[in-house]
Design a protein around this motif. Structure first.
Motif, mmCIF file in Angstrom:
data_model
loop_
_atom_site.group_PDB
_atom_site.id
_atom_site.type_symbol
_atom_site.label_atom_id
_atom_site.label_comp_id
_atom_site.label_asym_id
_atom_site.label_seq_id
_atom_site.Cartn_x
_atom_site.Cartn_y
_atom_site.Cartn_z
ATOM 1 N N ALA A 194 3.501 12.128 16.637
ATOM 2 C CA ALA A 194 2.194 12.426 16.427
ATOM 3 C C ALA A 194 2.380 10.401 14.571
ATOM 4 C CB ALA A 194 1.490 12.837 15.774
ATOM 5 N N VAL A 195 2.671 11.101 13.816
ATOM 6 C CA VAL A 195 2.474 10.132 12.649
ATOM 7 C C VAL A 195 3.730 8.651 12.716
ATOM 8 C CG1 VAL A 195 3.217 10.219 10.344
ATOM 9 C CG2 VAL A 195 2.948 12.068 10.407
ATOM 10 N N ILE A 196 4.741 9.184 13.791
ATOM 11 C CA ILE A 196 5.081 8.009 13.722
ATOM 12 C C ILE A 196 4.105 6.867 14.611
ATOM 13 C CG2 ILE A 196 7.223 6.622 15.464
ATOM 14 C CD1 ILE A 196 8.853 8.927 14.416
ATOM 15 N N LYS A 197 3.569 7.361 15.553
ATOM 16 C CA LYS A 197 2.481 6.513 16.534
ATOM 17 C C LYS A 197 1.304 5.872 15.552
ATOM 18 C CE LYS A 197 4.006 8.826 20.788
ATOM 19 N NZ LYS A 197 3.094 9.915 22.114
ATOM 20 N N LYS A 198 1.185 6.403 14.484
ATOM 21 C CA LYS A 198 -0.104 6.336 13.896
ATOM 22 C C LYS A 198 0.472 5.299 13.244
ATOM 23 C CE LYS A 198 -3.786 6.721 11.693
ATOM 24 N NZ LYS A 198 -5.209 6.262 12.400
ATOM 25 N N LEU A 199 2.043 4.971 11.906
ATOM 26 C CA LEU A 199 2.488 4.349 11.485
ATOM 27 C C LEU A 199 2.590 3.159 12.758
ATOM 28 C CD1 LEU A 199 4.725 6.343 9.734
ATOM 29 C CD2 LEU A 199 2.495 5.095 8.645
ATOM 30 N N VAL A 200 3.038 2.819 13.694
ATOM 31 C CA VAL A 200 3.289 1.747 14.572
ATOM 32 C C VAL A 200 1.393 1.136 14.639
ATOM 33 C CG1 VAL A 200 3.788 1.519 17.220
ATOM 34 C CG2 VAL A 200 5.069 2.832 16.060
ATOM 35 N N SER A 201 0.897 2.038 14.706
ATOM 36 C CA SER A 201 -0.613 1.084 14.821
ATOM 37 C C SER A 201 -0.656 0.075 14.145
ATOM 38 C CB SER A 201 -1.339 2.178 14.982
ATOM 39 O OG SER A 201 -2.202 2.757 13.932
ATOM 40 N N TYR A 202 -0.746 0.507 12.319
ATOM 41 C CA TYR A 202 -0.597 -0.180 11.531
ATOM 42 C C TYR A 202 0.830 -1.631 11.548
ATOM 43 C CZ TYR A 202 -3.887 3.160 9.924
ATOM 44 O OH TYR A 202 -5.024 3.926 9.512
ATOM 45 N N LEU A 235 0.268 -1.131 -0.250
ATOM 46 C CA LEU A 235 -0.058 -0.254 -0.594
ATOM 47 C C LEU A 235 0.644 1.081 0.064
ATOM 48 C CD1 LEU A 235 -3.230 1.058 -0.006
ATOM 49 C CD2 LEU A 235 -2.724 1.125 2.605
ATOM 50 N N LEU A 236 0.992 2.332 -0.558
ATOM 51 C CA LEU A 236 1.996 3.567 -1.378
ATOM 52 C C LEU A 236 0.347 4.284 -1.030
ATOM 53 C CD1 LEU A 236 3.366 1.849 -4.367
ATOM 54 C CD2 LEU A 236 3.621 1.477 -1.914
ATOM 55 N N VAL A 237 1.259 5.283 0.012
ATOM 56 C CA VAL A 237 0.773 5.973 0.741
ATOM 57 C C VAL A 237 1.247 7.337 0.672
ATOM 58 C CG1 VAL A 237 -0.176 7.375 2.772
ATOM 59 C CG2 VAL A 237 -0.433 4.959 2.098
ATOM 60 N N ASP A 238 0.478 8.481 -0.036
ATOM 61 C CA ASP A 238 0.703 9.523 -0.305
ATOM 62 C C ASP A 238 0.125 10.977 0.066
ATOM 63 O OD1 ASP A 238 3.466 11.113 -1.614
ATOM 64 O OD2 ASP A 238 2.037 12.860 -1.943
ATOM 65 N N SER A 239 -0.177 12.269 0.245
ATOM 66 C CA SER A 239 -1.107 13.083 0.254
ATOM 67 C C SER A 239 -0.894 13.705 -1.213
ATOM 68 C CB SER A 239 -0.448 14.286 1.368
ATOM 69 O OG SER A 239 0.372 14.577 1.243
ATOM 70 N N LEU A 248 -2.782 10.629 9.500
ATOM 71 C CA LEU A 248 -3.446 11.327 10.796
ATOM 72 C C LEU A 248 -5.082 11.135 10.821
ATOM 73 C CD1 LEU A 248 -1.053 13.893 12.712
ATOM 74 C CD2 LEU A 248 -0.966 11.233 13.127
ATOM 75 N N GLU A 249 -5.858 11.133 9.275
ATOM 76 C CA GLU A 249 -6.750 10.746 9.585
ATOM 77 C C GLU A 249 -7.582 9.725 8.636
ATOM 78 O OE1 GLU A 249 -7.853 14.630 7.222
ATOM 79 O OE2 GLU A 249 -7.298 16.054 8.356
ATOM 80 N N SER A 250 -6.305 8.868 8.374
ATOM 81 C CA SER A 250 -6.881 7.531 7.380
ATOM 82 C C SER A 250 -6.967 6.014 9.424
ATOM 83 C CB SER A 250 -5.269 6.982 6.866
ATOM 84 O OG SER A 250 -4.742 6.603 8.545
#
Length: 201
Positions: free
Chosen positions: A116-124, A59-63, A91-93
């Motif tokens: 905050a972004v790192i923590k969100k990535l860790v959740s995935y 999954l390739l993610v970009d804003s 962060l809204e994903s």
């Protein structure tokens, strides 16, 4: 920073060469594949296209919608159906998947609240999944001198990023400098270096 405006320079030769070096560095951490991976801040896909044979599902993610549009054309041209795209703010994903490996390159220094972004990535990440961050070592500001709207970080120390991954709950966190080059700025070559940091959930 408007990433839609960067697309015209994204595949310049200097970036292609850097992406090749970054891909080798990320692959050295990934382990045996094929793997389920996410690339955060994929831009036009240079790195994940280099790593496509290590990926079972990606999954390739970009804003940036423009970056994703360019990437999707590349995926169609290459008949790569195992790589999908996601456009939006991480962060809204609410992505209903977990991954063996998540990586990003030259993204975190653009993000004010990178922790905050790192923590969100860790959740995935799956249990024992790996987060790999490649980014800029501390820079005087020259690297983004021409980007007047830049309001991110002028690089990070390895210790700063190691601490951020540990704070997000990752273990066995290590980092290293792995790449140095020059960026042409007003007929001068500005030196810069990159580091990589990896942690395991």
């Amino acid at each position: 920073m408007d990433f839609n405006q960067l697309i015209l320079t994204e595949d310049e030769d200097i970036r292609v060469k850097r992406a090749h070096a970054v891909s080798i560095e990320i692959e050295s951490y990934m382990g045996h594949g094929p793997l389920e991976v996410m690339e955060f801040g994929c831009k036009t896909g240079l790195i994940s296209l280099n790593l496509k044979n290590k990926i079972s599902e990606g999954l390739l993610v970009d804003s940036s919608a423009e970056n994703i549009k360019e990437l999707e054309q590349k995926l169609r041209d290459r008949h790569l159906s195992h790589l999908q795209t996601y456009t939006g703010d991480i962060l809204e994903s609410d992505i209903d998947r977990q991954f063996d490996v998540i990586y990003s390159s030259m993204v975190m220094h653009h993000i004010k609240d990178f922790k905050a972004v790192i923590k969100k990535l860790v959740s995935y990440l799956k249990n024992n999944g790996k987060l790999i961050i490649v980014d800029l070592l501390p820079d005087s500001g020259e690297f983004h001198r021409h980007h007047l709207e830049f309001d991110g970080h002028h690089g990070f120390t390895i210790n700063e990023m190691v601490a951020a991954l540990k704070e997000a709950g990752l273990k066995e966190v290590t980092g290293r400098k792995f790449y140095s080059s020059y960026k042409p700025i007003e007929n001068k070559n500005h030196p810069y270096s990159l580091f990589s940091v990896i942690g395991m959930k």
